[in-house]
Write an enzyme that holds these catalytic residues in place. Structure first.
Site, mmCIF file in Angstrom:
data_model
loop_
_atom_site.group_PDB
_atom_site.id
_atom_site.type_symbol
_atom_site.label_atom_id
_atom_site.label_comp_id
_atom_site.label_asym_id
_atom_site.label_seq_id
_atom_site.Cartn_x
_atom_site.Cartn_y
_atom_site.Cartn_z
ATOM 1 C CG HIS A 1 -1.722 -1.248 1.363
ATOM 2 N ND1 HIS A 1 -2.607 -1.651 0.398
ATOM 3 C CD2 HIS A 1 -1.749 -2.202 2.329
ATOM 4 C CE1 HIS A 1 -3.171 -2.802 0.783
ATOM 5 N NE2 HIS A 1 -2.655 -3.159 1.948
ATOM 6 C CG HIS B 1 -5.897 -6.337 0.809
ATOM 7 N ND1 HIS B 1 -6.758 -5.721 1.677
ATOM 8 C CD2 HIS B 1 -4.649 -6.122 1.289
ATOM 9 C CE1 HIS B 1 -6.063 -5.163 2.657
ATOM 10 N NE2 HIS B 1 -4.784 -5.375 2.449
#
Lengths: 330, 330
Positions: B56, B218
């Site tokens: 991320h 995700h």
């Protein structure tokens, strides 16, 4: 073409409006133009104006602000802004101390910025310019005589920007800029080509397992295509090329910039930085500063470039570390 | 898979080393761990620790520094860090004033951060936590009971980080954080899926002309797939969803964050920001701050998310505007 856009012909306008909406505390758009100027005023000092075709975001508008650029002139995607637009940028930037144009070495940019400089001189504004040609990949290119100007331009913005804020004269800034440019060299690789919205398809082709060394930031051809290499192998080849170009010795002082080309995530940029670090350590260079991020992009191209600058004067480090207030540099 | 990497199993280590090499003036890695902590010390104050699976970037390590996080615990890609690792992070961050954990709402993260908190309490460190669940796209998900934590987490880091530096108590920071979380909501779209290096292929499928509303960071399923829409249409749908969730009235004060998901260039993010701006203006909201950039990404996913925060206390604006020294926030 898979992009989050509206009319591909209208990208520049919408992008600049979105940019200014989000960052109105730092920048404003000169109405009806592609000029982004800082809200900060620095009366009597030299103003720095850069720009060129769009598609390299955050370059150059993201570097407008106190301590870096006074204004950026944003052309259509991968298209030089017209002399009229650049002239507007010069007028918007001028604080009475003269204006230095920082031009990336593309034939259209050089011609149009120089012409705009003459227009401004005719109206009594003192203008000079420097031309950034840091890309050592190839000599001459699709849109360039000589070497292209790429990510090293940001280093020029930073160092000359801090010096301008410190009050150096136009002539001194030009000399400083030219010395920085002489000592700044870049080379990059592409693993996925960029797509200009108004064109709708990639600007060049790469096989599913191919990469290309030395591609330009508008997709200009590089010097070799081959199967995708590891980050470590890429770092080694790029540093070898830079070593040939600089001819360094152990202990020499350098700064390093790893630049993502647009679609390459930070994950890959940091892995690549790690390989660069290992190789530079092996070379025995004395690295004075490092920076990683997507600063000079090619829309959605995937890939990285590596820029090194030989630190010729200690003062450059002060300029590098000098605090700025821009949207995309800290 | 086309990425600039070496061994896909070794991404975390190499990435963290590259990150720390480039940013050693601000952060350091706790040897042998995935913990990045700030070099800045703030004795006696509450330390903030966040983190989670990697992939991320710049979250969360890029937000470690004065005025934001004290430490980030970086797990393997899309994998929660273990309680042991988080415990190391808590110990590295603690300045004697207690530690607040900022956890994104994924079952593994919540379990492991809470367990680490208990380990630290057993060693005499006062620990509390808050759980960010800002993603309004879906209720429950592949790895989550309830709503997922996504880009709104960065707003929590910023506001609670400034408050921690101002010296608020652990209990006050927890209340502040929970109030910010209650008033922060996010929703996003994906147009290209992410590829986890160790997996080697995209995490889900999208047709060449398809997009998906509400995909998680995700690659968790969203709420609708359809043909790629224009930026304007996407902005309108996301704002409609946020309007339903907030139930706002004209004149209400909000902050807005447009977040790129990794491979989406700033060009598209700013075009999208412009459409968001037009729609928010039409809604009559009073927008107090705006921010655009790739802050909470999903490796090389293409797409954007939109976060709004209802400004409940004027003090939040001071916290938002408070200067920080981190790698990726300014």
């Amino acid at each position: 073409m898979k992009k989050i856009l509206n009319d591909p012909q209208n990208v520049l306008d919408e992008m600049l409006d979105g940019f200014v909406y989000a960052n109105g505390h730092l920048v404003e758009r000169v109405a009806g133009t592609g000029v982004i100027r800082r809200t900060y005023e620095d009366k009597g000092k030299v103003a720095l104006v850069s720009g060129g075709g769009s598609g390299h975001e955050p370059s150059h508008a993201g570097f407008v602000g106190q301590g870096m650029l006074s204004a950026a002139v944003c052309g259509e995607v991968f298209t030089s802004p017209t002399p009229d637009q650049i002239f507007e940028g010069i007028k918007a930037a001028d604080q009475g101390g003269g204006v230095l144009l920082i031009i990336k070495n593309y034939t259209g940019d050089v011609m149009n910025f120089e012409m705009a400089g003459e227009m401004a001189e005719a109206e009594g504004i003192t203008v000079d310019h420097i031309i950034v040609n840091d890309d050592i990949a190839v000599e001459d290119s699709s849109f360039t005589a000589g070497r292209r100007g790429v990510a090293g331009t940001i280093i020029v913005h930073k160092i000359v920007g801090a010096a301008a804020e410190a009050g150096l004269s136009l002539q001194s800034l030009k000399v400083l800029g030219e010395t920085v440019i002489e000592n700044t060299k870049t080379i990059g690789v592409s693993i996925l080509p960029a797509t200009v919205p108004a064109v709708g398809k990639p600007g060049f082709e790469l096989g599913d397992d191919e990469m290309e060394y030395g591609v330009g930031i508008h997709g200009e051809p590089g010097y070799r295509k081959e199967k995708l290499k590891s980050s470590k192998e890429i770092a080694e080849e790029l540093i070898l090329k830079l070593k040939e170009a600089f001819g360094w010795s152990k202990g020499d002082k350098y700064g390093v910039l790893v630049n993502g080309l647009g679609a390459t995530p930070l994950m890959e940029q940091y892995v690549f930085m790690n390989d660069v670090a290992n190789k530079l350590t092996e070379e025995g260079l004395n690295i004075q500063f490092k920076k990683v991020g997507s600063f000079m992009t090619s829309i959605d191209m995937a890939g990285v470039s590596l820029t090194l600058i030989k630190i010729v004067e200690e003062k450059w480090l002060d300029y590098w570390n000098h605090e700025v207030k821009t949207v995309d540099w800290m």
